[in-house]
Design an enzyme around this catalytic site. Structure first.
Site, PDB file in Angstrom:
ATOM      1  N   HIS A  59      10.680  59.404 131.366  1.00 47.84           N
ATOM      2  CA  HIS A  59       9.507  59.038 130.674  1.00 47.84           C
ATOM      3  C   HIS A  59       9.603  59.507 129.216  1.00 47.84           C
ATOM      4  CE1 HIS A  59       5.469  58.170 129.369  1.00 47.84           C
ATOM      5  NE2 HIS A  59       5.204  59.340 129.135  1.00 47.84           N
TER       6      HIS A  59
ATOM      7  N   ASP B  35       4.386  53.590 131.930  1.00 42.53           N
ATOM      8  CA  ASP B  35       5.296  52.789 131.443  1.00 42.53           C
ATOM      9  C   ASP B  35       5.150  51.571 132.311  1.00 42.53           C
ATOM     10  OD1 ASP B  35       6.142  54.842 129.543  1.00 42.53           O
ATOM     11  OD2 ASP B  35       6.899  55.577 131.367  1.00 42.53           O
TER      12      ASP B  35
END
Length: 333
Positions: A187, A159
């Site tokens: 996440h 990410d």
């Protein structure tokens, strides 16, 4: 050349591992002088596929690769492990409720946590990649009580890399001109990609990414949602989930944990919360961390405005719910 270290990759016959194993074996994680014993764990039905992967690793003729051990036995896989990439997990299938996914993964990470506890080195560095990564990391740690909690981390580096790329491309800069983008929380689609503390280098001078972009509506809107939904966008385009980028991110995460972060830079890792920034304790939450001597520490003192605090609270709530569901399954055993 130094003495070989044992590195475990679970889900070793899968897509992510196919890219990951080559990067590890080339020395991109532990260094160009560090020889590796690779222990590859997968389920019995995948042993034939795994044998093909072992053949290919041999055919790469990689000087750092000392030995490869394919196995379906966690006791064999985790023996003397110095580092473990926990890639294998039950993927979410269509129509599957989150609690079904958590239940399946509790079983997997219970077995692997117990094997780590019995057979791995006590300073083993465990990176959980398989989703839901943050909660899988908590489960794995729960079943490996003799290994310090701080040795279990979850991957939010993918990410971070995605966010870094978005900022770089928005400004027409190379990605290495962007640093200190933060991923907070889970996440998942509740994660909070935060550009407030990011720094960019433009024409040799450092400046705030926020000021360089000069578009708060973008940075609080499309930037966040693009990073949050990037995995789904890749699946939509590729008809398969992120593999090459996930493998690269796993290598980045472990490389920095092993070798440290440069002065003035921090990276995002899912780590066991100590309550920093008012977040609940004892969930695996992604924070900005600095790393020295193979030990991470949460970066303190960053300013958090009301917009950011709201985003942090949303992702923390999801993580608490996930942990509660997962521990309820653990307690049924």
């Amino acid at each position: 050349m130094s003495e070989p270290i044992t590195v475990v990759v679970t889900g070793a016959a899968g897509q992510i591992a196919y890219s990951l194993l080559y990067m590890i074996s080339r020395g991109e994680v532990f260094g160009k002088q560090q020889r590796i014993n690779l222990h590859l764990l997968d389920i019995p039905p995948m042993m034939g596929v795994l044998e093909g992967v072992v053949m290919e690793l041999g055919d790469c003729a990689l000087p750092l690769l000392n030995k490869v051990v394919p196995t379906s036995d966690p006791a064999v896989a985790f023996k003397d492990a110095a580092a473990a990439f926990m890639v294998g997990a039950m993927p979410r299938k269509e129509g599957m409720e989150r609690k079904d996914l958590l239940s399946a993964n509790v079983k997997i990470f219970k077995v692997q946590g117990e094997a780590l506890d019995k057979f791995a080195r006590k300073d083993v560095k465990v990176l959980v990649v398989g989703n839901p990564a943050n909660t899988n990391a908590i489960i794995c740690s729960h079943y490996a009580p003799s290994i310090p909690k701080e040795n279990f981390t979850a991957m939010t580096r993918l990410d971070q890399n995605r966010a870094k790329y978005q900022i770089a491309s928005k400004l027409g800069l190379p990605v290495d001109a962007v640093k200190n983008v933060i991923i907070w929380g889970n996440h998942s689609s509740t994660q909070y990609p935060d550009a407030k503390h990011a720094v960019v280098t433009v024409n040799g001078a450092s400046k705030s990414a926020w000021d360089a972009i000069g578009d708060a509506a973008y940075l609080q809107g499309d930037f966040i949602s693009t990073v949050q939904k990037r995995g789904a966008a890749v699946i939509s385009a590729r008809k398969m989930s992120s593999a090459m980028s996930a493998a690269k991110a796993a290598c980045d995460h472990m490389h920095d944990w092993w070798n440290g972060t440069p002065a003035g830079e921090f990276v995002s890792m899912g780590v066991v919360s100590d309550g920093s920034y008012g977040m609940p304790k004892d969930i695996v939450f992604s924070f900005p961390v600095e790393i020295r001597d193979k030990k991470w520490s949460i970066v303190q003192g960053l300013s958090i405005d009301d917009f950011s605090k709201g985003k942090l609270d949303i992702t923390a709530k999801e993580l608490l719910e996930e942990k509660d569901e997962a521990m309820a399954v653990c307690n049924q055993d």
